[in-house]
Design a protein around this motif. Sequence first.
Motif, mmCIF file in Angstrom:
data_model
loop_
_atom_site.group_PDB
_atom_site.id
_atom_site.type_symbol
_atom_site.label_atom_id
_atom_site.label_comp_id
_atom_site.label_asym_id
_atom_site.label_seq_id
_atom_site.Cartn_x
_atom_site.Cartn_y
_atom_site.Cartn_z
ATOM 1 N N HIS A 42 0.906 -1.080 -0.039
ATOM 2 C CA HIS A 42 -0.236 -0.113 -0.185
ATOM 3 C C HIS A 42 0.823 1.378 0.274
ATOM 4 O O HIS A 42 1.780 1.320 0.506
ATOM 5 C CB HIS A 42 -0.747 -0.324 1.526
ATOM 6 C CG HIS A 42 -1.587 -1.474 1.465
ATOM 7 N ND1 HIS A 42 -3.176 -1.523 0.752
ATOM 8 C CD2 HIS A 42 -1.826 -2.156 2.326
ATOM 9 C CE1 HIS A 42 -2.932 -2.924 1.298
ATOM 10 N NE2 HIS A 42 -2.509 -2.901 1.945
ATOM 11 N N THR A 54 -3.726 12.969 -5.877
ATOM 12 C CA THR A 54 -5.237 12.319 -5.852
ATOM 13 C C THR A 54 -4.681 12.206 -7.608
ATOM 14 O O THR A 54 -5.149 10.555 -8.226
ATOM 15 C CB THR A 54 -5.736 12.957 -6.037
ATOM 16 O OG1 THR A 54 -6.320 13.419 -4.139
ATOM 17 C CG2 THR A 54 -7.394 12.421 -5.760
ATOM 18 N N ALA A 57 -3.081 8.862 -7.765
ATOM 19 C CA ALA A 57 -3.606 8.011 -7.561
ATOM 20 C C ALA A 57 -4.722 7.301 -8.437
ATOM 21 O O ALA A 57 -5.303 6.041 -8.787
ATOM 22 C CB ALA A 57 -4.258 8.156 -6.363
ATOM 23 N N ARG A 58 -5.005 8.262 -9.122
ATOM 24 C CA ARG A 58 -6.476 8.025 -10.303
ATOM 25 C C ARG A 58 -5.755 7.198 -11.034
ATOM 26 O O ARG A 58 -6.358 6.187 -11.986
ATOM 27 C CB ARG A 58 -7.391 9.155 -10.663
ATOM 28 C CG ARG A 58 -8.382 9.726 -9.106
ATOM 29 C CD ARG A 58 -8.823 11.197 -9.312
ATOM 30 N NE ARG A 58 -9.985 11.093 -10.570
ATOM 31 C CZ ARG A 58 -10.541 11.646 -11.220
ATOM 32 N NH1 ARG A 58 -9.352 13.163 -10.629
ATOM 33 N NH2 ARG A 58 -10.167 11.980 -12.408
ATOM 34 N N ALA A 61 -4.886 3.744 -11.299
ATOM 35 C CA ALA A 61 -5.811 2.677 -10.681
ATOM 36 C C ALA A 61 -6.523 2.651 -12.213
ATOM 37 O O ALA A 61 -6.722 1.735 -12.913
ATOM 38 C CB ALA A 61 -6.800 3.828 -9.446
ATOM 39 N N VAL A 68 -12.563 0.233 -9.016
ATOM 40 C CA VAL A 68 -11.766 1.327 -8.477
ATOM 41 C C VAL A 68 -12.813 1.662 -7.274
ATOM 42 O O VAL A 68 -14.581 2.082 -7.526
ATOM 43 C CB VAL A 68 -10.864 2.157 -8.993
ATOM 44 C CG1 VAL A 68 -10.255 2.998 -8.422
ATOM 45 C CG2 VAL A 68 -10.083 1.952 -9.898
ATOM 46 N N ARG A 70 -13.228 5.737 -4.390
ATOM 47 C CA ARG A 70 -12.651 6.658 -4.047
ATOM 48 C C ARG A 70 -13.032 6.626 -2.629
ATOM 49 O O ARG A 70 -14.317 7.357 -2.974
ATOM 50 C CB ARG A 70 -12.445 7.282 -5.050
ATOM 51 C CG ARG A 70 -11.736 9.180 -4.210
ATOM 52 C CD ARG A 70 -11.371 10.070 -5.768
ATOM 53 N NE ARG A 70 -11.323 11.215 -5.179
ATOM 54 C CZ ARG A 70 -11.712 12.539 -4.169
ATOM 55 N NH1 ARG A 70 -12.789 12.241 -4.166
ATOM 56 N NH2 ARG A 70 -11.524 13.670 -3.701
ATOM 57 N N ILE A 108 -8.782 4.419 -3.630
ATOM 58 C CA ILE A 108 -8.129 5.415 -2.563
ATOM 59 C C ILE A 108 -8.251 6.355 -1.372
ATOM 60 O O ILE A 108 -9.693 6.571 -1.871
ATOM 61 C CB ILE A 108 -8.019 6.995 -4.208
ATOM 62 C CG1 ILE A 108 -7.684 5.809 -5.313
ATOM 63 C CG2 ILE A 108 -7.504 7.701 -3.746
ATOM 64 C CD1 ILE A 108 -7.935 6.690 -6.957
ATOM 65 N N ASP A 110 -8.804 9.148 0.247
ATOM 66 C CA ASP A 110 -8.017 10.687 -0.486
ATOM 67 C C ASP A 110 -8.277 11.514 1.130
ATOM 68 O O ASP A 110 -9.042 11.059 1.778
ATOM 69 C CB ASP A 110 -8.732 11.242 -1.219
ATOM 70 C CG ASP A 110 -8.614 12.571 -1.740
ATOM 71 O OD1 ASP A 110 -6.993 12.524 -2.216
ATOM 72 O OD2 ASP A 110 -9.418 12.544 -2.535
ATOM 73 N N VAL A 148 -4.643 3.246 -1.754
ATOM 74 C CA VAL A 148 -3.390 4.134 -2.413
ATOM 75 C C VAL A 148 -3.640 5.798 -1.517
ATOM 76 O O VAL A 148 -5.100 6.127 -1.694
ATOM 77 C CB VAL A 148 -3.484 4.854 -3.208
ATOM 78 C CG1 VAL A 148 -2.441 6.050 -3.853
ATOM 79 C CG2 VAL A 148 -2.714 3.810 -4.404
ATOM 80 N N THR A 150 -3.946 9.657 0.379
ATOM 81 C CA THR A 150 -2.991 10.442 -0.034
ATOM 82 C C THR A 150 -3.382 11.801 1.550
ATOM 83 O O THR A 150 -4.024 11.017 2.220
ATOM 84 C CB THR A 150 -3.408 11.872 -1.230
ATOM 85 O OG1 THR A 150 -5.309 12.219 -0.585
ATOM 86 C CG2 THR A 150 -3.704 10.946 -2.629
#
Length: 333
Positions: A42, A54, A57-58, A61, A68, A70, A108, A110, A148, A150
């Motif tokens: 991770h 972000t 990460a996006r 993905a 996926v 978020r 994700i 975030d 992932v 942030t």
Amino acid sequence: MRPGTPAFTELTDALIARIQEVVEGKPEAVRTAVLVQLAGGHLLVEDVPGVGKTLLARTLAGAVGGEVNRIQFTPDLLPADITGVSVFHQERHDFQFRPGPVFAHLVIADEINRASAKTQAALLEAMEEHRVSVDGTTHRLPDPFMVVATQNPSDSQGTYPLPEAQRDRFMARISMGYPDTDAEVLMLAHHTHDPDRPDAAVQDDVEPVMDVDTARSLVAATSLVAVGEPVRRYLVALGQATRRHADVRVGASPRALVQWMSAARAEAALSGRDYVVPDDVRAVAHVVLAHRLLLDGPVRHDTTSPQARRIVDEVLSQVQAPFASRAEARAAR
């Protein structure tokens, strides 16, 4: 498909290239993100707002097929909002589990440090055991599974400290940093918007370079990269050196060493080898180790400080590597 073969290298190079088409001017961050994915770990991405955390990460993905989800972490987010909840079914007269957004191949998280420690803890079991327990029932997560996350710097307004147990579950931590001048100019030139989707940039739509089965096979192949006993002893010696360091209150845990070895395997695979050398261990040392160290003194919680990097450098210089050449490492694998 094995590391060191043309097929493996071609696929991983294509993945890195696809992400770099969107995340411009950050080759090291992109390579580390792919490395963590190959290692089955991770990733924690920490930096000030607006530098592409972000987006990375996006894009990662999008370049890898699969489901996926978020999750926007906020102070009022509850653990059930992440893991899911059991709801009473009127017709069946029993409870039915409704999975939360953690049930995806890539999650994700975030701005993870904007939620409380209690909410962050909802990810602990998922990240470590790839499962979720709700009301005494265990639910398996998809395979592969990757988080992932942030986060903004710890001194940013409205943030909570990331607990040590949470930090230790992230294989690596990276900082995006600001792009250089040329990359920033190119970013402005490429930044156009789709009239039908005014809130989303065109470059956010990334064509996948592989499906879930291929991604799973890459992770499985990376896990088979050979690590000889001398390299394993080298890793243990480095971990013990962090625990003895005068400026460290809590050094590398056994989990950290396991993840460090996995990251070194992925580094070897991306370098076109099916065996680990000490250079692989050193190459990933800062991203794997620095965020786990609990320091003494006024910077004890600031794992992004220059002091954390200095300690990692000192540990690497204090412990003698087991091989003088890659030929010796190849013979000992």
